[in-house]
Design a protein around this motif. Structure first.
Motif, PDB file in Angstrom:
ATOM      1  N   ILE A  14      12.585 -11.916 -10.559  1.00 22.59           N
ATOM      2  CA  ILE A  14      11.953 -10.841 -11.324  1.00 22.59           C
ATOM      3  C   ILE A  14      10.535 -10.702 -10.785  1.00 22.59           C
ATOM      4  CG2 ILE A  14      13.307 -11.188 -13.403  1.00 22.59           C
ATOM      5  CD1 ILE A  14      10.957 -12.740 -14.551  1.00 22.59           C
ATOM      6  N   THR A  15       9.981  -9.514 -10.926  1.00 22.98           N
ATOM      7  CA  THR A  15       8.694  -9.220 -10.286  1.00 22.98           C
ATOM      8  C   THR A  15       7.745  -8.607 -11.295  1.00 22.98           C
ATOM      9  OG1 THR A  15       9.758  -8.872  -8.143  1.00 22.98           O
ATOM     10  CG2 THR A  15       7.580  -7.886  -8.475  1.00 22.98           C
ATOM     11  N   PHE A  16       6.503  -9.109 -11.216  1.00 19.76           N
ATOM     12  CA  PHE A  16       5.434  -8.466 -11.969  1.00 19.76           C
ATOM     13  C   PHE A  16       4.682  -7.572 -10.990  1.00 19.76           C
ATOM     14  CE2 PHE A  16       1.015  -8.165 -13.389  1.00 19.76           C
ATOM     15  CZ  PHE A  16       1.188  -7.732 -14.691  1.00 19.76           C
ATOM     16  N   ALA A  17       4.547  -6.301 -11.308  1.00 21.58           N
ATOM     17  CA  ALA A  17       3.892  -5.342 -10.405  1.00 21.58           C
ATOM     18  C   ALA A  17       2.767  -4.639 -11.144  1.00 21.58           C
ATOM     19  CB  ALA A  17       4.918  -4.327  -9.894  1.00 21.58           C
ATOM     20  N   THR A  18       1.582  -4.549 -10.471  1.00 22.54           N
ATOM     21  CA  THR A  18       0.449  -3.879 -11.103  1.00 22.54           C
ATOM     22  C   THR A  18      -0.247  -3.011 -10.046  1.00 22.54           C
ATOM     23  OG1 THR A  18      -1.616  -4.193 -12.301  1.00 22.54           O
ATOM     24  CG2 THR A  18      -1.049  -5.880 -10.682  1.00 22.54           C
ATOM     25  N   PRO A  19      -0.526  -1.785 -10.368  1.00 18.78           N
ATOM     26  CA  PRO A  19      -1.151  -0.896  -9.375  1.00 18.78           C
ATOM     27  C   PRO A  19      -2.648  -1.234  -9.205  1.00 18.78           C
ATOM     28  CG  PRO A  19      -0.891   0.247 -11.464  1.00 18.78           C
ATOM     29  CD  PRO A  19      -0.258  -1.087 -11.634  1.00 18.78           C
ATOM     30  N   PHE A  20      -3.189  -0.896  -8.030  1.00 20.12           N
ATOM     31  CA  PHE A  20      -4.640  -1.042  -7.839  1.00 20.12           C
ATOM     32  C   PHE A  20      -5.160   0.235  -7.158  1.00 20.12           C
ATOM     33  CE2 PHE A  20      -4.735  -1.760  -3.233  1.00 20.12           C
ATOM     34  CZ  PHE A  20      -3.428  -2.216  -2.972  1.00 20.12           C
ATOM     35  N   SER A  21      -6.446   0.476  -7.298  1.00 21.15           N
ATOM     36  CA  SER A  21      -7.066   1.730  -6.813  1.00 21.15           C
ATOM     37  C   SER A  21      -8.270   1.408  -5.923  1.00 21.15           C
ATOM     38  CB  SER A  21      -7.523   2.585  -8.014  1.00 21.15           C
ATOM     39  OG  SER A  21      -6.438   2.866  -8.860  1.00 21.15           O
ATOM     40  N   ARG A  22      -8.703   2.407  -5.179  1.00 21.48           N
ATOM     41  CA  ARG A  22      -9.921   2.304  -4.352  1.00 21.48           C
ATOM     42  C   ARG A  22     -10.692   3.618  -4.460  1.00 21.48           C
ATOM     43  NH1 ARG A  22      -7.989  -0.751   1.264  1.00 21.48           N
ATOM     44  NH2 ARG A  22      -7.699  -2.828   0.297  1.00 21.48           N
ATOM     45  N   LEU A  59       8.057   1.925 -10.350  1.00 19.04           N
ATOM     46  CA  LEU A  59       7.730   1.857 -11.777  1.00 19.04           C
ATOM     47  C   LEU A  59       6.235   1.668 -11.976  1.00 19.04           C
ATOM     48  CD1 LEU A  59      10.723  -0.325 -13.097  1.00 19.04           C
ATOM     49  CD2 LEU A  59      10.288   2.092 -13.537  1.00 19.04           C
ATOM     50  N   ALA A  60       5.637   0.710 -11.241  1.00 19.79           N
ATOM     51  CA  ALA A  60       4.187   0.478 -11.390  1.00 19.79           C
ATOM     52  C   ALA A  60       3.390   1.671 -10.889  1.00 19.79           C
ATOM     53  CB  ALA A  60       3.796  -0.776 -10.629  1.00 19.79           C
ATOM     54  N   HIS A  61       3.862   2.278  -9.782  1.00 16.07           N
ATOM     55  CA  HIS A  61       3.142   3.408  -9.200  1.00 16.07           C
ATOM     56  C   HIS A  61       3.209   4.628 -10.120  1.00 16.07           C
ATOM     57  CE1 HIS A  61       1.528   6.091  -6.105  1.00 16.07           C
ATOM     58  NE2 HIS A  61       2.578   6.911  -6.319  1.00 16.07           N
ATOM     59  N   GLU A  62       4.370   4.954 -10.581  1.00 21.87           N
ATOM     60  CA  GLU A  62       4.526   6.154 -11.388  1.00 21.87           C
ATOM     61  C   GLU A  62       3.940   5.979 -12.791  1.00 21.87           C
ATOM     62  OE1 GLU A  62       5.530   8.992 -10.302  1.00 21.87           O
ATOM     63  OE2 GLU A  62       6.003   8.212  -8.304  1.00 21.87           O
ATOM     64  N   LEU A  63       4.136   4.822 -13.369  1.00 21.32           N
ATOM     65  CA  LEU A  63       3.605   4.589 -14.723  1.00 21.32           C
ATOM     66  C   LEU A  63       2.126   4.268 -14.690  1.00 21.32           C
ATOM     67  CD1 LEU A  63       6.526   2.451 -16.232  1.00 21.32           C
ATOM     68  CD2 LEU A  63       6.053   4.888 -16.557  1.00 21.32           C
ATOM     69  N   ASN A  64       1.657   3.834 -13.475  1.00 22.86           N
ATOM     70  CA  ASN A  64       0.251   3.483 -13.270  1.00 22.86           C
ATOM     71  C   ASN A  64      -0.196   2.419 -14.300  1.00 22.86           C
ATOM     72  OD1 ASN A  64      -2.246   3.585 -11.946  1.00 22.86           O
ATOM     73  ND2 ASN A  64      -3.047   5.204 -13.301  1.00 22.86           N
ATOM     74  N   LYS A  65       0.677   1.426 -14.463  1.00 22.68           N
ATOM     75  CA  LYS A  65       0.329   0.307 -15.354  1.00 22.68           C
ATOM     76  C   LYS A  65       1.198  -0.893 -14.960  1.00 22.68           C
ATOM     77  CE  LYS A  65       3.648   1.265 -19.007  1.00 22.68           C
ATOM     78  NZ  LYS A  65       3.831   1.518 -20.437  1.00 22.68           N
ATOM     79  N   PRO A  66       0.780  -2.090 -15.342  1.00 20.35           N
ATOM     80  CA  PRO A  66       1.568  -3.287 -14.989  1.00 20.35           C
ATOM     81  C   PRO A  66       2.945  -3.250 -15.659  1.00 20.35           C
ATOM     82  CG  PRO A  66      -0.649  -3.873 -15.702  1.00 20.35           C
ATOM     83  CD  PRO A  66      -0.477  -2.426 -16.027  1.00 20.35           C
ATOM     84  N   ILE A  67       3.951  -3.731 -14.906  1.00 24.46           N
ATOM     85  CA  ILE A  67       5.329  -3.793 -15.457  1.00 24.46           C
ATOM     86  C   ILE A  67       6.014  -5.071 -14.963  1.00 24.46           C
ATOM     87  CG2 ILE A  67       5.617  -1.308 -15.655  1.00 24.46           C
ATOM     88  CD1 ILE A  67       7.460  -3.012 -12.869  1.00 24.46           C
ATOM     89  N   TRP A  68       7.022  -5.522 -15.777  1.00 27.11           N
ATOM     90  CA  TRP A  68       7.949  -6.583 -15.340  1.00 27.11           C
ATOM     91  C   TRP A  68       9.278  -5.907 -15.039  1.00 27.11           C
ATOM     92  CZ3 TRP A  68       7.247 -11.568 -14.088  1.00 27.11           C
ATOM     93  CH2 TRP A  68       6.100 -12.217 -14.519  1.00 27.11           C
ATOM     94  N   THR A  69       9.823  -6.180 -13.909  1.00 24.24           N
ATOM     95  CA  THR A  69      11.103  -5.572 -13.547  1.00 24.24           C
ATOM     96  C   THR A  69      12.242  -6.311 -14.202  1.00 24.24           C
ATOM     97  OG1 THR A  69      11.463  -6.985 -11.620  1.00 24.24           O
ATOM     98  CG2 THR A  69      10.145  -4.976 -11.302  1.00 24.24           C
ATOM     99  N   GLU A  70      13.404  -5.682 -14.213  1.00 27.58           N
ATOM    100  CA  GLU A  70      14.630  -6.368 -14.585  1.00 27.58           C
ATOM    101  C   GLU A  70      14.992  -7.341 -13.465  1.00 27.58           C
ATOM    102  OE1 GLU A  70      17.431  -6.032 -17.277  1.00 27.58           O
ATOM    103  OE2 GLU A  70      15.368  -6.116 -17.987  1.00 27.58           O
ATOM    104  N   PRO A  71      15.694  -8.374 -13.750  1.00 26.56           N
ATOM    105  CA  PRO A  71      16.123  -9.303 -12.692  1.00 26.56           C
ATOM    106  C   PRO A  71      16.898  -8.527 -11.602  1.00 26.56           C
ATOM    107  CG  PRO A  71      16.574 -10.231 -14.846  1.00 26.56           C
ATOM    108  CD  PRO A  71      16.147  -8.827 -15.080  1.00 26.56           C
ATOM    109  N   PHE A  95       0.851  -1.205   0.000  1.00 28.39           N
ATOM    110  CA  PHE A  95       0.000   0.000   0.000  1.00 28.39           C
ATOM    111  C   PHE A  95       0.877   1.242   0.000  1.00 28.39           C
ATOM    112  CE2 PHE A  95      -2.888  -3.243   1.417  1.00 28.39           C
ATOM    113  CZ  PHE A  95      -4.119  -2.872   0.885  1.00 28.39           C
ATOM    114  N   ASN A  96       0.298   2.302  -0.536  1.00 23.26           N
ATOM    115  CA  ASN A  96       0.980   3.592  -0.467  1.00 23.26           C
ATOM    116  C   ASN A  96       1.065   4.007   1.009  1.00 23.26           C
ATOM    117  OD1 ASN A  96       0.913   3.487  -3.219  1.00 23.26           O
ATOM    118  ND2 ASN A  96      -0.709   5.015  -3.471  1.00 23.26           N
ATOM    119  N   PRO A  97       2.012   4.838   1.312  1.00 21.65           N
ATOM    120  CA  PRO A  97       2.125   5.289   2.716  1.00 21.65           C
ATOM    121  C   PRO A  97       0.770   5.803   3.239  1.00 21.65           C
ATOM    122  CG  PRO A  97       4.014   6.037   1.467  1.00 21.65           C
ATOM    123  CD  PRO A  97       3.071   5.445   0.484  1.00 21.65           C
TER     124      PRO A  97
END
Length: 644
Positions: free
Chosen positions: A172-180, A148-160, A105-107
């Protein structure tokens, strides 16, 4: 230097041809098989790479879908902490490819009393545990996967990367933002992640068997080794730094193509312990990664090399066997020929009684032996006939020499012929074209005052002409002693010759009677060449003739007696047509004009010099040409009446 035998030459020729043909076949087969094997290996490697890429891509796709579903579920503001943990554990249990999952979660977004909150559920050995991330030692809002996911506000795959404080493992990590939903509307409140451990990827890649020492490697979008059999290169080296390290520019070119997402094949020069290798590369679907399959050429072509070596070994053995068989066969053929060669050597030395070996091979060698036997018989017969013929020829030649001596013996050859007579000088020569000829000349005193001389040419040559010449000379002398006129003498001789002449032979004659006291010359001509009068006063001039017929061919011919006056010093030069019709190598004739020119040049010389001069001129003109006719010359010079 010893010559090579036919057997050696034949063996060398056949063996060379066989080796050449075999070499061409082996070479062509090797090249064709090599190309086929490499093409097939490329196809198999492409299929293997595609299957591996699909397998890895399926895990990535499933991971991204699970993370996206988890992110959607987090939009419910009523979901509490136990529910988040339980959902994460269920997801990990259902997806063994996912190493861990976090809901960060965001701070102050999850609880206004807590700045950071990120439950992270992950595998620990065979268990699944949950840690709460966030705190001074782990400020995840500054991590790449969150930012990267937070700022781009879209799913991303990180570099290893190596996750310290979370999974404590390369991943490696797949990161996707979510909203409420908030009073201000839908706002991004956090990031859901799903981790894939790189060790899992390396296990998949390393389990792929590519020949004995071949392998599969995986590159990130920047060319970093994500999976490689050399563990120290993983996450520590790129394909470009490796190309610099081993000094192979072709590897750098390969890296450029793989990073650019291309697919294809490349053959690399020898690299370290791998030697020459073939690399098949394709991009991973859904990722900007690339997968390569490395195949050592030595192992790729090992079966072909083994087969080629076997063929070469068999070929060498076969060539040796072939050489042995050719040698045996050729020697069986050559041996009778060698025997025949020895026998023919004896025949060449003249030993025609030597026995030929019996060769019953029934082939060409047998035919050759029979031919040699027939040749020996024929040669023996021919030599016997030749010996007989040679003896007969020698006998004939001996008889001809005797005939020549007899013929020459009836002609006067002693000069000066009448040394006691000063009124006249006479000289004559005769050169027959064959052993015996048909020319004749003669001179004699009819009485103390009358000097008769003549020259003649019988038709034809050889023995018949010689006999006809002898008969003619005998008749002339006999008739001349009883008659006073040259025309009468020729008419009488003509009738005698024609009376018994079934061969119709004839003779040309010039006959003259010189009065020693007055110099009066009476003469008659039976078809003979006109003589030359070498007048001391007027020079050479032709003696006029009446074109009367030759003697001997027909009876009852008449000949005219003509008269001319010789002055002291005048010479009458008589000859046969062998002089004027002498031919040179070009077929040209000596002719009367050249005779006249020669005698004009010799005017004033004695008659012997004049005749020798004409002989030399004719010989120089004829050169290497064969003499075609008898050459006879007679010269009579009237010196003057005897002094009282």
């Amino acid at each position: 230097m010893r010559r090579s035998g036919i057997a050696t030459k034949l063996t060398a020729l056949i063996l060379s041809c066989a080796i050449l043909i075999l070499g061409l076949v082996v070479g062509y087969t090797y090249r064709a098989s090599r190309a086929s094997i490499i093409e097939m290996a490329h196809e198999n490697a492409a299929a293997l790479a595609q299957a591996t890429a699909n397998k890895i891509g399926a895990v990535f796709s499933e991971t991204s879908k699970v993370a996206a579903t988890m992110a959607v579920s987090q939009e419910d503001i009523k979901i509490n902490e136990p529910q988040i943990v339980n959902m994460s554990k269920r997801i990990l249990s259902a997806n063994p490819g996912i190493f861990g999952m976090a809901v960060a979660f965001n701070p102050f977004a999850f609880d206004r009393s807590r700045e950071l909150y990120a439950p992270y559920t992950h595998r620990t050995g065979r268990k699944v545990t949950t840690d709460i991330l966030g705190g001074p030692e782990y400020q995840y809002p500054y991590m790449d996967w969150f930012q990267l996911a937070h700022e781009l506000n879209k799913p991303i795959w990180t570099e290893p990367y190596f996750d310290s404080g979370g999974g404590n493992s390369p991943m490696i990590t797949f990161a996707t933002p979510f909203s409420r939903r908030t009073p201000q509307g839908m706002q991004q409140v956090g990031v859901v992640t799903a981790d894939i451990e790189l060790n899992w990827l390396q296990t998949i890649v390393n389990d792929i068997k590519v020949y004995e020492t071949g392998f599969v490697f995986l590159l990130s979008r920047h060319g970093t080794f994500i999976a490689h059999p050399i563990q120290d290169m993983v996450m520590n080296e790129t394909i470009f730094t490796y190309a610099e390290e081993v000094g192979v520019p072709e590897i750098r070119e390969l890296g450029k193509r793989m990073v650019a997402g291309e697919s294809g094949f490349i053959r690399l020069p020898p690299v370290a312990k791998f030697g020459v290798v073939h690399v098949t590369y394709i991009p991973l679907p859904g990722q900007n990664w690339s997968l390569g399959v490395v195949m050592p050429e030595s192992e790729l072509l090992a079966s072909l090399h083994s087969l080629t070596n076997t063929i070469i070994a068999i070929s060498v053995v076969g060539a040796l066997l072939l050489a042995g068989m050719v040698t045996l066969v050729s020697r069986s053929i050559i041996r009778p020929l060698q025997t025949l060669t020895g026998v023919t050597g004896e025949i060449a030395k003249g030993n025609l009684d030597i026995e030929l070996p019996a060769i019953a091979s029934g082939d060409e060698v047998g035919d050759l032996a029979e031919s040699f036997s027939a040749m020996k018989r024929d040669l023996k017969t021919h030599i016997a006939k030749l010996t007989t013929t040679t003896a007969a020829k020698e006998r004939i030649e001996s008889e001809l020499r005797i005939a020549r001596d007899i013929q020459m013996g009836i002609l006067p050859k002693i000069f000066p012929a009448f040394p006691e007579r000063t009124e006249v000088d006479v000289y004559a020569t005769i050169v027959p074209a064959k052993e015996v000829g048909g020319d004749l000349y003669d001179f004699f005193f009819i009485d103390d005052k009358q000097f008769c001389f003549l020259v003649g040419d019988v038709s034809g040559k050889g023995v018949p002409a010689a006999f006809f010449m002898a008969v003619t000379k005998t008749l002339l002398k006999a008739v001349a002693e009883r008659s006073a006129e040259p025309g009468t003498i020729l008419a009488k001789v003509n009738d005698d010759l024609a009376a018994d002449n079934p061969s119709c032979m004839f003779v040309t004659l010039f006959l003259a009677i010189l009065d020693m006291e007055t110099g009066t010359l009476r003469y008659a001509n039976a078809g003979h060449n006109p003589p030359l009068l070498l007048s001391l006063k007027d020079g050479p001039q032709w003696v006029e003739t009446l074109e009367e017929p030759m003697a001997g061919a027909m009876p009852d011919m008449t000949y005219t007696t003509r008269t001319m006056q010789l002055m002291p010093g005048d010479t009458l030069f008589m000859y046969t047509d062998g002089v004027t019709e002498a031919m040179n190598t070009n077929g040209g004739l000596y002719e009367e004009s050249r005779l006249l020119e020669t005698l004009t040049r010799l005017a004033g010389e004695d008659i012997t010099t004049q005749i020798r001069g004409v002989e030399a001129s004719v010989a120089a003109f004829a050169g290497e040409a064969e003499q075609s006719d008898d050459i006879t010359m007679l010269a009579v010079r009237y010196v003057g009446p005897r002094s009282a």
